[in-house]
Structures are given as structure tokens and as C-alpha cells.
Design a protein around this motif. Structure first.
Motif, PDB file in Angstrom:
ATOM      1  N   LEU A  38       0.819  -1.208   0.000  1.00  0.00           N
ATOM      2  CA  LEU A  38       0.000   0.000   0.000  1.00  0.00           C
ATOM      3  C   LEU A  38       0.859   1.267   0.000  1.00  0.00           C
ATOM      4  CD1 LEU A  38      -2.773   1.305   0.022  1.00  0.00           C
ATOM      5  CD2 LEU A  38      -2.777   1.095   2.512  1.00  0.00           C
ATOM      6  N   ARG A  39       1.830   1.356   0.907  1.00  0.00           N
ATOM      7  CA  ARG A  39       2.679   2.550   0.971  1.00  0.00           C
ATOM      8  C   ARG A  39       3.513   2.712  -0.302  1.00  0.00           C
ATOM      9  NH1 ARG A  39       2.509   4.373   6.423  1.00  0.00           N
ATOM     10  NH2 ARG A  39       1.956   2.666   7.805  1.00  0.00           N
ATOM     11  N   GLY A  40       4.006   1.620  -0.834  1.00  0.00           N
ATOM     12  CA  GLY A  40       4.779   1.684  -2.067  1.00  0.00           C
ATOM     13  C   GLY A  40       3.943   2.158  -3.239  1.00  0.00           C
ATOM     14  N   SER A  41       2.719   1.678  -3.319  1.00  0.00           N
ATOM     15  CA  SER A  41       1.804   2.082  -4.391  1.00  0.00           C
ATOM     16  C   SER A  41       1.462   3.565  -4.272  1.00  0.00           C
ATOM     17  CB  SER A  41       0.513   1.262  -4.341  1.00  0.00           C
ATOM     18  OG  SER A  41       0.785  -0.100  -4.510  1.00  0.00           O
ATOM     19  N   ILE A  42       1.184   4.014  -3.066  1.00  0.00           N
ATOM     20  CA  ILE A  42       0.855   5.431  -2.847  1.00  0.00           C
ATOM     21  C   ILE A  42       2.038   6.309  -3.232  1.00  0.00           C
ATOM     22  CG2 ILE A  42       0.412   7.167  -1.061  1.00  0.00           C
ATOM     23  CD1 ILE A  42      -1.347   5.022   0.320  1.00  0.00           C
ATOM     24  N   ARG A  43       3.244   5.911  -2.838  1.00  0.00           N
ATOM     25  CA  ARG A  43       4.447   6.677  -3.179  1.00  0.00           C
ATOM     26  C   ARG A  43       4.597   6.783  -4.703  1.00  0.00           C
ATOM     27  NH1 ARG A  43       7.645   5.190   0.700  1.00  0.00           N
ATOM     28  NH2 ARG A  43       7.758   3.073  -0.072  1.00  0.00           N
ATOM     29  N   GLU A  44       4.353   5.688  -5.409  1.00  0.00           N
ATOM     30  CA  GLU A  44       4.476   5.692  -6.870  1.00  0.00           C
ATOM     31  C   GLU A  44       3.409   6.575  -7.514  1.00  0.00           C
ATOM     32  OE1 GLU A  44       5.990   4.871 -10.632  1.00  0.00           O
ATOM     33  OE2 GLU A  44       6.873   4.664  -8.634  1.00  0.00           O
ATOM     34  N   VAL A  45       2.168   6.493  -7.048  1.00  0.00           N
ATOM     35  CA  VAL A  45       1.091   7.320  -7.609  1.00  0.00           C
ATOM     36  C   VAL A  45       1.365   8.804  -7.346  1.00  0.00           C
ATOM     37  CG1 VAL A  45      -1.373   7.892  -7.427  1.00  0.00           C
ATOM     38  CG2 VAL A  45      -0.655   5.507  -7.563  1.00  0.00           C
ATOM     39  N   LYS A  46       1.806   9.136  -6.124  1.00  0.00           N
ATOM     40  CA  LYS A  46       2.136  10.538  -5.819  1.00  0.00           C
ATOM     41  C   LYS A  46       3.246  11.051  -6.725  1.00  0.00           C
ATOM     42  CE  LYS A  46       2.228  11.963  -1.496  1.00  0.00           C
ATOM     43  NZ  LYS A  46       2.496  12.002  -0.041  1.00  0.00           N
ATOM     44  N   GLY A  47       4.241  10.225  -6.986  1.00  0.00           N
ATOM     45  CA  GLY A  47       5.322  10.613  -7.877  1.00  0.00           C
ATOM     46  C   GLY A  47       4.819  10.863  -9.294  1.00  0.00           C
ATOM     47  N   LYS A  48       3.940  10.004  -9.775  1.00  0.00           N
ATOM     48  CA  LYS A  48       3.374  10.185 -11.115  1.00  0.00           C
ATOM     49  C   LYS A  48       2.561  11.475 -11.187  1.00  0.00           C
ATOM     50  CE  LYS A  48       3.073   5.389 -12.642  1.00  0.00           C
ATOM     51  NZ  LYS A  48       3.641   5.509 -13.975  1.00  0.00           N
ATOM     52  N   LEU A  49       1.826  11.782 -10.114  1.00  0.00           N
ATOM     53  CA  LEU A  49       1.063  13.030 -10.072  1.00  0.00           C
ATOM     54  C   LEU A  49       1.993  14.238 -10.110  1.00  0.00           C
ATOM     55  CD1 LEU A  49      -1.660  12.137  -7.434  1.00  0.00           C
ATOM     56  CD2 LEU A  49      -2.101  12.825  -9.804  1.00  0.00           C
ATOM     57  N   GLU A  50       3.051  14.212  -9.303  1.00  0.00           N
ATOM     58  CA  GLU A  50       3.999  15.327  -9.243  1.00  0.00           C
ATOM     59  C   GLU A  50       4.723  15.544 -10.570  1.00  0.00           C
ATOM     60  OE1 GLU A  50       6.469  14.235  -5.940  1.00  0.00           O
ATOM     61  OE2 GLU A  50       4.934  14.767  -4.466  1.00  0.00           O
ATOM     62  N   ARG A  51       4.998  14.451 -11.291  1.00  0.00           N
ATOM     63  CA  ARG A  51       5.679  14.554 -12.582  1.00  0.00           C
ATOM     64  C   ARG A  51       4.716  14.859 -13.729  1.00  0.00           C
ATOM     65  NH1 ARG A  51       8.078  10.017 -10.141  1.00  0.00           N
ATOM     66  NH2 ARG A  51       6.852   8.579 -11.410  1.00  0.00           N
ATOM     67  N   GLY A  52       3.423  14.895 -13.433  1.00  0.00           N
ATOM     68  CA  GLY A  52       2.426  15.179 -14.460  1.00  0.00           C
ATOM     69  C   GLY A  52       2.166  14.017 -15.402  1.00  0.00           C
ATOM     70  N   GLU A  53       2.530  12.806 -14.980  1.00  0.00           N
ATOM     71  CA  GLU A  53       2.332  11.629 -15.824  1.00  0.00           C
ATOM     72  C   GLU A  53       0.889  11.150 -15.819  1.00  0.00           C
ATOM     73  OE1 GLU A  53       5.120   8.561 -14.784  1.00  0.00           O
ATOM     74  OE2 GLU A  53       6.786   9.985 -14.735  1.00  0.00           O
ATOM     75  N   ILE A  54       0.160  11.461 -14.746  1.00  0.00           N
ATOM     76  CA  ILE A  54      -1.243  11.073 -14.638  1.00  0.00           C
ATOM     77  C   ILE A  54      -2.066  12.262 -14.159  1.00  0.00           C
ATOM     78  CG2 ILE A  54      -0.789   8.619 -14.225  1.00  0.00           C
ATOM     79  CD1 ILE A  54      -1.235   9.115 -11.255  1.00  0.00           C
ATOM     80  N   SER A  55      -3.355  12.185 -14.372  1.00  0.00           N
ATOM     81  CA  SER A  55      -4.281  13.245 -13.989  1.00  0.00           C
ATOM     82  C   SER A  55      -4.709  13.077 -12.534  1.00  0.00           C
ATOM     83  CB  SER A  55      -5.507  13.177 -14.897  1.00  0.00           C
ATOM     84  OG  SER A  55      -6.572  13.909 -14.362  1.00  0.00           O
ATOM     85  N   GLU A  56      -5.073  14.183 -11.910  1.00  0.00           N
ATOM     86  CA  GLU A  56      -5.606  14.123 -10.545  1.00  0.00           C
ATOM     87  C   GLU A  56      -7.004  13.520 -10.521  1.00  0.00           C
ATOM     88  OE1 GLU A  56      -5.372  18.036  -8.896  1.00  0.00           O
ATOM     89  OE2 GLU A  56      -3.203  17.964  -8.747  1.00  0.00           O
ATOM     90  N   SER A  57      -7.591  13.325 -11.675  1.00  0.00           N
ATOM     91  CA  SER A  57      -8.912  12.711 -11.781  1.00  0.00           C
ATOM     92  C   SER A  57      -8.734  11.196 -11.802  1.00  0.00           C
ATOM     93  CB  SER A  57      -9.603  13.190 -13.058  1.00  0.00           C
ATOM     94  OG  SER A  57     -10.838  12.552 -13.220  1.00  0.00           O
TER      95      SER A  57
END
Length: 68
Positions: A38-57
């Protein structure tokens, strides 16, 4: 261009976080997460959000085994 799809994060037998994304050619090994999916997945998703790789939606869901 894909608008909606699912990405799953799993742990492999070596304890690495692995991303399963149908838009990629195969599994992507992210790296060690100290056994905490869970923590690893959250860290990866947050990183993708910060890099603009995925949408906040986005939506997230977890599946966990119950402790007995």
C-alpha cells in the motif's frame, strides 16, 4: 491516446513493487518497498502526479487479506 484504464500494483516474489499497466508492453518493476504494498503504491502514484504523468482525476482501490 488512452483516456481511461486500470493500473495495478503488486509485489513480486523478491519484494519488488511491480506496475501492471495494459498500455505498456509488459510488467514494470518499480523497486523495493520493504514489503508494504500500500505505501509503495501510494508513493508511486504521488510521484506520477507530481511529474504530471497522470491526472488528478483518478480513483484508487485496495484489496488486502484479512488478518486472522
Amino acid at each position: 491516446k488512452v483516456k481511461h484504464h486500470f493500473i495495478a500494483y503488486v509485489l513480486n516474489s523478491e519484494g519488488d513493487l511491480v506496475e501492471l499497466d495494459g498500455t505498456k508492453f509488459g510488467p514494470v518493476v518499480i523497486g523495493k518497498v520493504d514489503g508494504d504494498l500500500l505505501r509503495g503504491s501510494i508513493r508511486e502514484v504521488k510521484g506520477k502526479l507530481e511529474r504530471g504523468e497522470i491526472s488528478e482525476s483518478l480513483s484508487m482501490m485496495t484489496f488486502n487479506l484479512a488478518d486472522e
